[in-house]
Design a protein around this motif. Structure first.
Motif, short mmCIF file in Angstrom:
data_model
loop_
_atom_site.label_atom_id
_atom_site.label_comp_id
_atom_site.label_asym_id
_atom_site.label_seq_id
_atom_site.Cartn_x
_atom_site.Cartn_y
_atom_site.Cartn_z
N HIS A 36 0.71 -1.21 -0.09
CA HIS A 36 -0.08 -0.21 -0.13
C HIS A 36 1.03 0.99 0.03
N LYS A 37 0.32 2.37 -0.48
CA LYS A 37 1.14 3.56 -0.59
C LYS A 37 0.15 4.75 -0.08
N LEU A 38 0.84 5.48 0.73
CA LEU A 38 -0.10 6.85 1.19
C LEU A 38 0.74 8.03 0.69
N ARG A 39 0.09 9.09 0.73
CA ARG A 39 0.55 10.48 0.48
C ARG A 39 -0.12 11.55 1.00
N LEU A 40 0.72 12.41 1.92
CA LEU A 40 -0.07 13.51 2.47
C LEU A 40 0.92 14.83 2.10
N GLY A 41 0.41 15.55 1.27
CA GLY A 41 1.40 16.73 0.85
C GLY A 41 2.74 16.00 0.12
N LEU A 42 3.71 16.44 0.76
CA LEU A 42 5.03 15.99 0.08
C LEU A 42 5.41 14.77 0.77
N ILE A 43 4.63 14.01 1.77
CA ILE A 43 5.23 13.14 2.72
C ILE A 43 4.70 11.77 2.07
N ASN A 44 5.49 10.68 1.72
CA ASN A 44 4.96 9.50 1.36
C ASN A 44 5.39 8.39 2.29
N ALA A 45 4.36 7.29 2.54
CA ALA A 45 4.52 6.46 3.23
C ALA A 45 4.53 5.20 2.35
N THR A 46 5.49 4.18 2.36
CA THR A 46 5.32 2.84 1.44
C THR A 46 5.18 1.81 2.36
N ILE A 47 4.18 0.87 2.33
CA ILE A 47 4.21 -0.08 3.18
C ILE A 47 4.44 -1.24 2.65
N TRP A 48 5.37 -2.11 3.01
CA TRP A 48 5.74 -3.31 2.56
C TRP A 48 5.24 -4.64 3.34
N ALA A 49 4.89 -5.72 2.77
CA ALA A 49 4.27 -6.96 3.66
C ALA A 49 5.33 -7.93 3.38
N ASP A 107 8.38 2.67 4.46
CA ASP A 107 9.49 3.58 4.22
C ASP A 107 8.95 4.91 4.11
N LEU A 108 9.21 5.86 4.72
CA LEU A 108 8.86 7.32 4.76
C LEU A 108 9.87 8.07 4.05
N THR A 109 9.33 8.92 3.08
CA THR A 109 10.04 9.75 2.36
C THR A 109 9.28 10.96 2.22
N ARG A 110 10.37 12.10 1.81
CA ARG A 110 9.73 13.40 1.46
C ARG A 110 10.04 13.79 -0.04
N SER A 111 9.19 14.17 -0.85
CA SER A 111 9.45 14.62 -2.35
C SER A 111 9.86 16.12 -2.10
N TYR A 112 10.70 16.40 -3.28
CA TYR A 112 11.15 17.63 -3.40
C TYR A 112 11.61 17.68 -4.89
N GLU A 121 0.33 7.48 11.09
CA GLU A 121 -0.84 7.26 11.77
C GLU A 121 -1.68 6.39 10.79
N ARG A 122 -2.07 7.05 9.60
CA ARG A 122 -2.88 6.23 8.58
C ARG A 122 -2.26 4.99 8.10
N ALA A 123 -0.93 4.92 8.04
CA ALA A 123 -0.31 3.62 7.93
C ALA A 123 -0.46 2.51 8.95
N GLU A 124 -0.68 3.05 10.27
CA GLU A 124 -0.61 2.02 11.04
C GLU A 124 -1.99 1.70 11.01
N ILE A 125 -3.04 2.38 10.97
CA ILE A 125 -4.63 1.99 10.81
C ILE A 125 -4.67 1.08 9.60
N TRP A 126 -4.16 1.20 8.51
CA TRP A 126 -4.27 0.37 7.45
C TRP A 126 -3.65 -0.99 7.68
N ILE A 127 -2.42 -1.08 8.50
CA ILE A 127 -1.78 -2.27 8.71
C ILE A 127 -2.63 -2.94 9.67
N GLY A 128 -3.17 -2.36 10.63
CA GLY A 128 -4.22 -2.80 11.65
C GLY A 128 -5.45 -3.63 11.12
N ARG A 129 -5.89 -2.79 10.16
CA ARG A 129 -6.95 -3.52 9.49
C ARG A 129 -6.56 -4.67 8.51
#
Length: 73
Positions: free
Chosen positions: A7-20, A28-33, A59-67
């Motif tokens: 799964h991938k999440l994005r909020l503004g310039l912040i990206n969270a990539t979830i690996w299973a 992986d948490l990154t910032r785009s520029y 927090e959204r990544a934690e919720i997604w993983i919990g689900r």
């Protein structure tokens, strides 16, 4: 880990990539520029102004993983 993120999440310039990997999840948490040439890049370094979006994204990544974990039970 697989080649594709779970799964991938994005909020503004912040990206969270979830690996299973066999029920274990990592993020992986990154910032785009844009660099000096105007090309989009990613970094692991965060500025003070990125912290709130990073916290919300994690927090959204934690919720997604919990689900996912609850759905597999």
């Amino acid at each position: 880990m697989s080649n594709q993120p779970a799964h991938k999440l994005r909020l503004g310039l912040i990206n969270a990539t979830i690996w299973a990997n066999d029920g274990f999840y990592s993020i992986d948490l990154t910032r785009s520029y844009k660099n000096a040439d105007g090309q989009w890049q990613n970094t692991n370094s965060l500025a003070h102004s990125d912290l709130l979006n990073a916290a919300k994204c994690l927090e959204r990544a934690e919720i997604w993983i919990g689900r996912q974990i609850n759905a597999s039970k």
